[in-house]
Write a protein that holds these residues in place. Structure first.
Motif, PDB file in Angstrom:
ATOM      1  N   ASP A  85      -6.310  -0.147 -10.274  1.00  0.00           N
ATOM      2  CA  ASP A  85      -7.381   0.851 -10.207  1.00  0.00           C
ATOM      3  C   ASP A  85      -7.317   1.710  -8.949  1.00  0.00           C
ATOM      4  OD1 ASP A  85      -8.056  -1.073  -8.381  1.00  0.00           O
ATOM      5  OD2 ASP A  85     -10.140  -1.269  -9.007  1.00  0.00           O
ATOM      6  N   ARG A  86      -6.237   1.608  -8.166  1.00  0.00           N
ATOM      7  CA  ARG A  86      -6.174   2.342  -6.906  1.00  0.00           C
ATOM      8  C   ARG A  86      -5.031   3.347  -6.851  1.00  0.00           C
ATOM      9  NH1 ARG A  86      -7.341  -2.512  -2.493  1.00  0.00           N
ATOM     10  NH2 ARG A  86      -9.330  -3.155  -3.406  1.00  0.00           N
ATOM     11  N   PHE A  87      -4.208   3.386  -7.893  1.00  0.00           N
ATOM     12  CA  PHE A  87      -3.000   4.206  -7.815  1.00  0.00           C
ATOM     13  C   PHE A  87      -2.901   5.275  -8.899  1.00  0.00           C
ATOM     14  CE2 PHE A  87      -1.925   0.433  -5.408  1.00  0.00           C
ATOM     15  CZ  PHE A  87      -1.237   0.956  -4.326  1.00  0.00           C
TER      16      PHE A  87
ATOM     17  N   GLY B   6      -7.677  14.142  -8.294  1.00  0.00           N
ATOM     18  CA  GLY B   6      -8.986  13.854  -7.720  1.00  0.00           C
ATOM     19  C   GLY B   6      -8.870  12.925  -6.539  1.00  0.00           C
ATOM     20  N   ALA B   7      -8.926  11.635  -6.791  1.00  0.00           N
ATOM     21  CA  ALA B   7      -8.785  10.653  -5.720  1.00  0.00           C
ATOM     22  C   ALA B   7      -7.321  10.515  -5.317  1.00  0.00           C
ATOM     23  CB  ALA B   7      -9.339   9.303  -6.178  1.00  0.00           C
ATOM     24  N   PHE B   8      -7.100  10.162  -4.072  1.00  0.00           N
ATOM     25  CA  PHE B   8      -5.752   9.926  -3.558  1.00  0.00           C
ATOM     26  C   PHE B   8      -5.106   8.799  -4.364  1.00  0.00           C
ATOM     27  CE2 PHE B   8      -2.692   8.144  -0.458  1.00  0.00           C
ATOM     28  CZ  PHE B   8      -2.054   9.310  -0.063  1.00  0.00           C
ATOM     29  N   GLY B   9      -3.842   9.001  -4.770  1.00  0.00           N
ATOM     30  CA  GLY B   9      -3.204   7.990  -5.605  1.00  0.00           C
ATOM     31  C   GLY B   9      -1.691   8.064  -5.559  1.00  0.00           C
ATOM     32  N   ALA B  10      -1.057   7.472  -6.562  1.00  0.00           N
ATOM     33  CA  ALA B  10       0.394   7.314  -6.572  1.00  0.00           C
ATOM     34  C   ALA B  10       1.128   8.648  -6.533  1.00  0.00           C
ATOM     35  CB  ALA B  10       0.812   6.505  -7.798  1.00  0.00           C
TER      36      ALA B  10
ATOM     37  N   ILE C  59       7.517  -0.359  -5.652  1.00  0.00           N
ATOM     38  CA  ILE C  59       6.519  -0.869  -4.709  1.00  0.00           C
ATOM     39  C   ILE C  59       5.114  -0.464  -5.160  1.00  0.00           C
ATOM     40  CG2 ILE C  59       5.643  -0.648  -2.349  1.00  0.00           C
ATOM     41  CD1 ILE C  59       8.598  -0.470  -1.438  1.00  0.00           C
ATOM     42  N   ILE C  60       4.958   0.787  -5.585  1.00  0.00           N
ATOM     43  CA  ILE C  60       3.663   1.250  -6.084  1.00  0.00           C
ATOM     44  C   ILE C  60       3.218   0.396  -7.270  1.00  0.00           C
ATOM     45  CG2 ILE C  60       2.541   3.136  -7.351  1.00  0.00           C
ATOM     46  CD1 ILE C  60       4.071   5.078  -5.503  1.00  0.00           C
ATOM     47  N   GLU C  61       4.129   0.165  -8.217  1.00  0.00           N
ATOM     48  CA  GLU C  61       3.764  -0.609  -9.409  1.00  0.00           C
ATOM     49  C   GLU C  61       3.443  -2.064  -9.057  1.00  0.00           C
ATOM     50  OE1 GLU C  61       2.932   0.449 -12.150  1.00  0.00           O
ATOM     51  OE2 GLU C  61       3.773   2.456 -12.246  1.00  0.00           O
ATOM     52  N   TRP C  62       4.194  -2.639  -8.141  1.00  0.00           N
ATOM     53  CA  TRP C  62       3.922  -4.018  -7.727  1.00  0.00           C
ATOM     54  C   TRP C  62       2.526  -4.117  -7.121  1.00  0.00           C
ATOM     55  CZ3 TRP C  62       6.268  -8.738  -8.132  1.00  0.00           C
ATOM     56  CH2 TRP C  62       5.801  -9.759  -7.294  1.00  0.00           C
ATOM     57  N   LEU C  63       2.212  -3.196  -6.236  1.00  0.00           N
ATOM     58  CA  LEU C  63       0.919  -3.232  -5.577  1.00  0.00           C
ATOM     59  C   LEU C  63      -0.211  -2.871  -6.537  1.00  0.00           C
ATOM     60  CD1 LEU C  63       1.987  -1.657  -2.184  1.00  0.00           C
ATOM     61  CD2 LEU C  63       1.330  -4.035  -2.590  1.00  0.00           C
ATOM     62  N   ALA C  64       0.068  -2.004  -7.501  1.00  0.00           N
ATOM     63  CA  ALA C  64      -0.937  -1.705  -8.523  1.00  0.00           C
ATOM     64  C   ALA C  64      -1.257  -2.963  -9.324  1.00  0.00           C
ATOM     65  CB  ALA C  64      -0.443  -0.595  -9.447  1.00  0.00           C
ATOM     66  N   ASP C  65      -0.240  -3.725  -9.665  1.00  0.00           N
ATOM     67  CA  ASP C  65      -0.470  -4.984 -10.372  1.00  0.00           C
ATOM     68  C   ASP C  65      -1.288  -5.959  -9.525  1.00  0.00           C
ATOM     69  OD1 ASP C  65       0.905  -4.184 -12.626  1.00  0.00           O
ATOM     70  OD2 ASP C  65       2.788  -5.150 -12.048  1.00  0.00           O
ATOM     71  N   ARG C  66      -1.034  -5.951  -8.238  1.00  0.00           N
ATOM     72  CA  ARG C  66      -1.716  -6.900  -7.340  1.00  0.00           C
ATOM     73  C   ARG C  66      -3.175  -6.527  -7.103  1.00  0.00           C
ATOM     74  NH1 ARG C  66      -1.830 -10.054  -4.281  1.00  0.00           N
ATOM     75  NH2 ARG C  66      -0.517 -10.184  -2.442  1.00  0.00           N
ATOM     76  N   THR C  67      -3.547  -5.286  -7.395  1.00  0.00           N
ATOM     77  CA  THR C  67      -4.894  -4.814  -7.056  1.00  0.00           C
ATOM     78  C   THR C  67      -5.687  -4.360  -8.286  1.00  0.00           C
ATOM     79  OG1 THR C  67      -3.976  -2.619  -6.548  1.00  0.00           O
ATOM     80  CG2 THR C  67      -4.262  -4.148  -4.718  1.00  0.00           C
ATOM     81  N   GLY C  68      -5.312  -4.841  -9.453  1.00  0.00           N
ATOM     82  CA  GLY C  68      -6.080  -4.529 -10.642  1.00  0.00           C
ATOM     83  C   GLY C  68      -5.810  -3.164 -11.240  1.00  0.00           C
TER      84      GLY C  68
END
Length: 217
Positions: free
Chosen positions: A82-84, A158-162, A71-80
């Motif tokens: 840069d958020r995970f 640092g930033a919140f992520g996967a 799910i994390i990887e799918w959503l990472a693909d969907r959002t460029g």
């Protein structure tokens, strides 16, 4: 999108999928099915809802994605992407490694300390096997935080992520079972629990009116 999850009070894997969906910033509908109920049994047999028979399941149109890392990887693909995951290669490599270790390991901690956001057990007796899991997790957190944390936020990289998403249910367990940790790990636990997404999850769990006797002990 829609996300199928179990009880917020107890379902650790659901928390991971839900945090991933929130982190994506994409709109999704939340479908909560209480575990150990006839509704959950029926849902497990319904491939149009839970193809794997487990939660969480993310439906993106007609595509079903289950397992938290997927799910994390799918959503990472969907959002460029840069958020995970961290941008730095070394940080990203460590983040992927510790996330995968969480996905596959720490069986004794999971077995003996089930997630329960609504309870605390002061001075809970830990088995040697659970203590080994805790020690390993504490060491992983310190490695990430000392090597890559701090810049951009108080989280593992640092930033919140996967990686934080994968360890969030462990954070709840450490608080529930009054687990002694290093000072570095304790600061990290407090940062995760204070995150707005976690606050929202806890509020949702508190609003639930069903309980599982096998976990309430």
């Amino acid at each position: 999108m829609k996300l199928v999850i179990g009880n917020k009070r107890y379902s650790s894997w659901s928390l991971r999928g839900w945090l991933a969906a929130k982190q994506s910033r994409l709109a999704f509908d939340e479908i909560v099915i209480p575990m150990d109920t006839p509704a959950f049994t029926a849902a497990k047999a319904d491939a149009s809802l839970m193809p794997s028979g487990k939660v969480p399941v993310l439906w993106d149109g007609d595509t079903a994605v289950w397992e938290s890392l997927a799910i994390i990887e799918w959503l990472a693909d969907r959002t460029g992407r840069d958020r995970f995951w961290p941008k730095d290669d070394a940080a990203r490599g460590l983040a992927r490694a510790i996330a995968a270790e969480m996905h596959a390991g720490f069986v004794d901690l999971r077995r003996h300390c089930p997630m329960n956001t609504g309870r605390t057990y002061p001075s809970f007796a830990l088995t040697p096997e659970v203590e080994r899991d805790i020690g390993r997790i504490d060491a992983l957190w310190r490695e990430a935080l000392h090597g890559f944390g701090g810049e951009g936020g108080p989280f593992l990289f640092g930033a919140f992520g996967a990686a934080d998403i994968m360890y969030a249910p462990v954070v709840t367990r450490f608080r529930t079972y009054d687990v002694p940790l290093s000072e570095t790990a304790e600061v990290y636990v407090n940062a995760v629990l204070a995150h707005p997404f976690m606050q929202e999850w806890y509020a949702g769990a508190e609003a639930e009116d069903w309980r599982l006797d096998r976990i309430e002990f």
